[in-house]
Write a protein that holds these residues in place. Structure first.
Motif, short mmCIF file in Angstrom:
data_model
loop_
_atom_site.label_atom_id
_atom_site.label_comp_id
_atom_site.label_asym_id
_atom_site.label_seq_id
_atom_site.Cartn_x
_atom_site.Cartn_y
_atom_site.Cartn_z
N GLY A 86 0.82 -1.20 0.00
CA GLY A 86 0.00 0.00 0.00
C GLY A 86 0.85 1.25 0.00
N GLU A 87 0.33 2.32 -0.58
CA GLU A 87 1.09 3.56 -0.72
C GLU A 87 1.20 4.29 0.61
OE1 GLU A 87 1.27 6.62 -4.32
OE2 GLU A 87 -0.48 6.99 -3.06
N ILE A 88 2.39 4.82 0.89
CA ILE A 88 2.62 5.62 2.09
C ILE A 88 3.41 6.87 1.71
CG2 ILE A 88 2.54 3.73 3.76
CD1 ILE A 88 5.60 3.69 3.68
N GLY A 89 3.32 7.90 2.55
CA GLY A 89 4.04 9.14 2.30
C GLY A 89 5.27 9.25 3.18
N SER A 90 6.23 10.05 2.74
CA SER A 90 7.43 10.30 3.53
C SER A 90 7.10 11.27 4.65
CB SER A 90 8.53 10.88 2.64
OG SER A 90 9.66 11.21 3.41
N HIS A 91 7.79 11.11 5.79
CA HIS A 91 7.50 11.92 6.96
C HIS A 91 8.28 13.23 7.00
CE1 HIS A 91 5.00 8.93 9.10
NE2 HIS A 91 5.75 8.05 8.46
N THR A 92 9.17 13.46 6.07
CA THR A 92 9.93 14.71 6.02
C THR A 92 9.73 15.36 4.66
OG1 THR A 92 11.90 13.46 5.33
CG2 THR A 92 11.69 13.97 7.67
N ASN A 93 9.43 16.68 4.65
CA ASN A 93 9.15 17.31 3.36
C ASN A 93 9.51 18.80 3.29
OD1 ASN A 93 7.16 18.41 4.96
ND2 ASN A 93 5.48 17.31 3.99
N VAL A 94 10.29 19.32 4.24
CA VAL A 94 10.71 20.71 4.19
C VAL A 94 12.22 20.77 4.45
CG1 VAL A 94 10.51 23.01 5.19
CG2 VAL A 94 8.48 21.59 4.95
N TYR A 95 12.95 21.44 3.56
CA TYR A 95 14.41 21.53 3.66
C TYR A 95 14.86 22.96 3.35
CZ TYR A 95 13.73 16.53 3.14
OH TYR A 95 13.30 15.24 3.29
N ALA A 96 15.97 23.36 3.94
CA ALA A 96 16.56 24.67 3.68
C ALA A 96 17.70 24.53 2.68
CB ALA A 96 17.09 25.28 4.98
N VAL A 97 17.78 25.46 1.73
CA VAL A 97 18.79 25.42 0.68
C VAL A 97 19.50 26.78 0.63
CG1 VAL A 97 19.28 24.97 -1.74
CG2 VAL A 97 17.33 23.86 -0.64
#
Length: 438
Positions: A86-97
């Motif tokens: 089953g499809e799941i999402g990643s728990h991290t999605n914000v990063y600084a560049v």
């Protein structure tokens, strides 16, 4: 068909949260560094606009004013994967560049400049419950699949204007990377029963060279060319107590078999690929700039096989066939001077997908699969040499689909107990840059 759980984990480590990438990513490489480049869709090899050109085309340093610029960006990728349960999402999605560039004349027709940039994240963090049917086979009731690869590059550069038409430049690319990844099955409280665990970050250092050329045919037309050598890194090293590599599921015996490793040091190389970029910039009128660019990125030489060396039982290495292909990228950017102190720009990026559908299972933790992106940006001159630049990027959602995660599960897919693997990625970024012209 052989698909390894370890291959899935290592492919995640290949995420260059590093580099790499942020903005609309081509593989794990940035499409643009700093907000001028993002707003132009990365089409800047023939159109240097700020000191970040030290990274993209160092020859451009000889064609811009002495200046300094600092960029801060928020990168927001949305990722999901199907490991078969089953499809799941990643728990991290914000990063600084962050990124920084500068350019200053040093006399004798030479200009000294440099750029620094880094990204973090671009790895993933998946946690999923294992269906009861497979808990005994996979030695636990929980799957954790995570990765994190960070890369920072400092590129001191020299450029010279040979004559009114030709400028040349070179940059020394000095890199730092940190990588960690794991793929483990276990109980929900302690994920120690089986799996591959290189979750302690390991650091490595690399070096490469960028050569750049800029040729002004006339006031309306400029040509640009850059060549980046491979960036060679020292080994990544991990000290581990043991390793277990479940290679495939045997439907006849109901057992998972594969390689195991003893306590000791495990190591791997993660180099950065060579590439070529060719650009053309045209000014139909003085206020309007149109730039196009083509790139070739040699991922196949660095990410066709990923080999981990260590005290494996019966061998000293395990090679993981992630099978990345070379990538071809098209960049388009345009800029219009609305007033002498206000510029607007827009861009488009297309990059061929380096990850084959057939190897989806080996690249679930690091999809690197977006192919189309649009960008927008603007610059306002604030007076006394100061200027402010903003940009926004959106990479359209893309999905790849492949076979089962583990070898031998095809019958279970056909029976409906597990599903084929898939991976989906969408990206957004928002950035602001402050610059000062001397």
């Amino acid at each position: 068909m052989r698909r390894s759980v370890l291959a899935v984990a290592v492919s995640g480590a290949l995420a260059i949260g590093g580099v790499g990438v942020a903005e609309a990513t081509t593989g794990y490489q940035l499409d643009g560094i700093g907000q001028y480049q993002v707003g132009m869709g990365g089409a800047v090899v023939a159109a240097p606009g700020d000191p970040m050109t030290a990274i993209s085309n160092p020859a451009g340093l000889a064609d811009i004013k002495p200046q300094v610029a600092f960029s801060a960006e928020v990168f927001n990728p949305t990722r999901s994967a199907n490991f078969g349960f089953g499809e799941i999402g990643s728990h991290t999605n914000v990063y600084a560049v962050p990124s920084l560039g500068f350019a200053a004349p040093v006399g004798g027709g030479l200009v000294f400049g440099g750029g620094m940039y880094g990204t973090s994240g671009l790895g993933t963090n998946y946690i999923q419950s294992i269906p009861p049917t497979f808990q005994q086979t996979l030695h636990g009731n929980t799957l954790i699949a995570s990765s994190n690869l960070q890369q920072f590059v400092f590129a001191p550069a020299l450029a010279m204007k040979v004559n009114k038409h030709l400028s040349v430049g070179a940059a020394l690319d000095i890199g730092y990377e940190s990588a960690s990844f794991q793929e483990q099955f276990g109980n929900s409280q302690t994920l120690t029963q089986s799996g591959f665990n290189l979750s302690s970050p390991s650091a490595a250092y690399g070096v490469g060279l960028t050569l750049g050329f800029l040729y002004k045919v006339n006031p309306m037309v400029t040509l640009g060319l850059t060549y980046k050598t491979p960036q060679i890194y020292t080994p990544l090293n991990w000290q581990e107590s043991s390793e277990f590599f479940p290679a495939y599921f045997n439907s006849k015996t109901g057992q998972v078999t594969g390689a195991t490793g003893r306590a000791g040091e495990y190591s791997a190389h993660l180099n950065y690929p060579q590439q070529i970029a060719i650009g053309l910039a045209i000014r139909p009128i003085p206020q309007w700039l149109v730039s196009i660019e083509g790139q070739w990125i040699n991922w196949k030489n660095t990410l066709n096989q990923f080999t981990i060396y260590g005290p494996w039982n019966g061998t000293n290495s395990v090679s993981l066939p992630v099978h990345w292909r070379n990538e071809y990228v098209f960049n388009f950017g345009t800029q219009y001077d609305v007033t002498p102190g206000f510029q607007v720009r827009a861009g488009y990026v297309y990059g061929s997908n380096p990850v084959p559908n057939a190897d989806t299972a080996a690249n679930l933790i690091f999809p690197a699969i977006v192919t189309n992106a649009i960008t927008f940006g603007a610059t306002e001159k604030l007076g006394m040499g100061w200027k402010l630049t903003e940009a926004y990027m959106h990479s359209f959602s893309n999905t790849i689909q492949g076979g089962p995660l583990l070898d031998g599960l095809q019958n279970y897919v056909q029976a409906g107990y597990v599903q084929n693997t898939s991976s989906t990625l969408t990206e957004n970024s928002y950035g602001i840059q402050i610059g000062y012209d001397f």
